[in-house]
Motif scaffolding. Structure first.
Motif, PDB file in Angstrom:
ATOM      1  N   ASP A 130       0.839  -1.198   0.000  1.00 13.73           N
ATOM      2  CA  ASP A 130       0.000   0.000   0.000  1.00 13.73           C
ATOM      3  C   ASP A 130       0.876   1.251   0.000  1.00 13.73           C
ATOM      4  OD1 ASP A 130      -2.203  -1.636   0.156  1.00 13.73           O
ATOM      5  OD2 ASP A 130      -2.522  -1.334   2.295  1.00 13.73           O
ATOM      6  N   THR A 161     -10.387   4.835  -0.869  1.00 15.65           N
ATOM      7  CA  THR A 161      -9.712   3.534  -0.733  1.00 15.65           C
ATOM      8  C   THR A 161     -10.354   2.414  -1.544  1.00 15.65           C
ATOM      9  OG1 THR A 161     -11.000   2.636   1.143  1.00 15.65           O
ATOM     10  CG2 THR A 161      -9.239   4.204   1.670  1.00 15.65           C
ATOM     11  N   SER A 163     -11.807   0.216  -5.024  1.00 16.79           N
ATOM     12  CA  SER A 163     -11.370  -0.217  -6.348  1.00 16.79           C
ATOM     13  C   SER A 163     -12.561  -0.216  -7.293  1.00 16.79           C
ATOM     14  CB  SER A 163     -10.771  -1.630  -6.287  1.00 16.79           C
ATOM     15  OG  SER A 163     -10.565  -2.150  -7.591  1.00 16.79           O
ATOM     16  N   SER A 277      -4.011  10.925  -0.207  1.00 14.25           N
ATOM     17  CA  SER A 277      -4.737   9.752  -0.691  1.00 14.25           C
ATOM     18  C   SER A 277      -3.929   8.480  -0.462  1.00 14.25           C
ATOM     19  CB  SER A 277      -5.039   9.895  -2.185  1.00 14.25           C
ATOM     20  OG  SER A 277      -5.941  10.950  -2.416  1.00 14.25           O
ATOM     21  N   TYR A 279      -3.179   4.677  -1.943  1.00 12.84           N
ATOM     22  CA  TYR A 279      -3.246   3.932  -3.203  1.00 12.84           C
ATOM     23  C   TYR A 279      -2.827   2.493  -2.959  1.00 12.84           C
ATOM     24  CZ  TYR A 279      -3.341   8.599  -5.253  1.00 12.84           C
ATOM     25  OH  TYR A 279      -3.673   9.894  -5.561  1.00 12.84           O
ATOM     26  N   ASP A 286      -6.154  -2.820 -11.313  1.00 12.21           N
ATOM     27  CA  ASP A 286      -5.862  -1.609 -10.550  1.00 12.21           C
ATOM     28  C   ASP A 286      -4.471  -1.052 -10.846  1.00 12.21           C
ATOM     29  OD1 ASP A 286      -8.306  -1.826  -9.172  1.00 12.21           O
ATOM     30  OD2 ASP A 286      -7.409  -3.042  -7.586  1.00 12.21           O
ATOM     31  N   TRP A 289      -3.878   2.210 -13.157  1.00 12.91           N
ATOM     32  CA  TRP A 289      -4.427   3.414 -12.536  1.00 12.91           C
ATOM     33  C   TRP A 289      -3.520   3.890 -11.399  1.00 12.91           C
ATOM     34  CZ3 TRP A 289      -6.327   4.575  -7.604  1.00 12.91           C
ATOM     35  CH2 TRP A 289      -7.033   5.772  -7.496  1.00 12.91           C
ATOM     36  N   VAL A 290      -3.059   2.962 -10.555  1.00  5.82           N
ATOM     37  CA  VAL A 290      -2.183   3.325  -9.441  1.00  5.82           C
ATOM     38  C   VAL A 290      -0.853   3.862  -9.959  1.00  5.82           C
ATOM     39  CG1 VAL A 290      -0.861   2.403  -7.504  1.00  5.82           C
ATOM     40  CG2 VAL A 290      -3.258   1.774  -7.782  1.00  5.82           C
ATOM     41  N   LYS A 293      -1.407   7.464 -10.984  1.00  9.09           N
ATOM     42  CA  LYS A 293      -1.573   8.359  -9.842  1.00  9.09           C
ATOM     43  C   LYS A 293      -0.250   8.607  -9.136  1.00  9.09           C
ATOM     44  CE  LYS A 293      -5.958   9.282  -9.968  1.00  9.09           C
ATOM     45  NZ  LYS A 293      -6.427  10.691 -10.162  1.00  9.09           N
TER      46      LYS A 293
END
Length: 301
Positions: A130, A161, A163, A277, A279, A286, A289-290, A293
């Protein structure tokens, strides 16, 4: 850095199998320079004043982690491993389980229990896969130094938090006056018909969008190990023969809160709310996208 700060240890839970993700999330390169979440957390912890980490791992991860971390740890920052072993249980209940039928670790409470011989003072506890942000580690360090006898957590608003690719498990928190009152593990939380729903106590229920949740971003002292031992004992007696059962850290924290109701020696669980945030990757979908970010957040740092 003062003497108290130098005594802080970061415990990183890194033994998970990543079954929904399809591989070892703790080794996935998701940062702007292909860093793992583990590397980013170690960097953040060092900035906040931590000087030691203990990684709870499966034995087969040791060689990969050696390669990953070689020459990457800041000078003066020490990193040790401990093994989460299926047979490392409270002695009173070892006969309740059939280890031959067990294929996965016993959960986050058992993972921290595995570190009991290596951590004797204040500790922060996080997941290896995380991203929490620098400010979360600063909050942990400040909280642990300010009140050495209390526990603490950094909580995240639930809507930060989730998905888009499936349900997630979260510890939902009730907080009053900056203190944790209740934490309960909810399963399969996801958006459904413009509202959040999850499963608690076997029933699907709605969740308010600004609820605070535990993302395994805790601060403890060594007295947690006695509480874990009691909880693991009860858990093994009740669920130890179920091959996929897990004992979660929120259950241990909840047990501590229940003890406060009957004990004169009450200990607070102080709550700070995250300033950045969170992630993480639960599903393979996922990851992209992570990555995007984290690139937007960290590439210019």
């Amino acid at each position: 850095m003062d003497g108290k700060m130098a005594d802080l240890t970061l415990v990183i839970l890194a033994a998970g199998l990543g079954s929904r993700f399809g591989g070892d999330k703790q080794l996935a390169g998701l940062g702007p320079n292909d860093e793992t979440m583990l590397e980013l957390s170690l960097r953040s912890a060092y900035k906040a004043g931590f000087t030691r980490a203990v990684l709870v791992i499966r034995p087969e991860l040791a060689a990969s982690l050696d390669l990953l971390l070689a020459d990457k740890l800041p000078q003066g920052f020490h990193c040790d491993y401990c093994i989460q072993s299926l047979d490392d249980l409270p002695e009173a209940v070892t006969h309740y389980v059939d280890l031959a039928a067990r294929k996965k670790p016993w959960g986050t409470a058992h993972a921290l229990w595995s570190a009991r011989k290596q951590v004797t003072g204040p500790m922060a506890v996080i997941n290896a896969d995380d991203y929490y942000g620098d400010s979360a580690f600063s909050l942990l360090a400040q909280g642990l130094v300010k009140s050495a006898s209390d526990w603490m957590m950094v909580a995240y608003p639930i809507h930060l938090t989730l998905s888009e690719n499936g349900g997630v498990n979260r510890g939902l928190c009730e907080v009053k006056n900056g203190k944790l009152v209740d934490v309960a593990e909810w399963l399969d939380i996801q958006s459904h018909a413009n509202e959040l729903v999850g499963t608690f106590a076997g029933k699907q229920q709605t969740i308010v969008s600004d609820a605070l949740v535990s993302m395994t971003c805790w601060g403890f002292n060594a007295d947690i190990f006695a509480v874990i031992e009691a909880q693991l004992t009860d858990f093994i007696i009740g669920y130890g023969r179920e091959p996929k059962s897990e004992c979660y850290l929120p259950s241990v924290v909840q047990a501590r809160l229940q003890q406060n109701l009957t004990s004169e020696d009450t200990r607070n669980v102080n709550v700070s709310v995250a300033q950045e945030s969170w992630y993480g990757v639960t599903y393979p979908e996922d990851a992209n996208w992570v990555k995007q970010k984290l690139f937007e957040k960290l590439a210019a740092v």
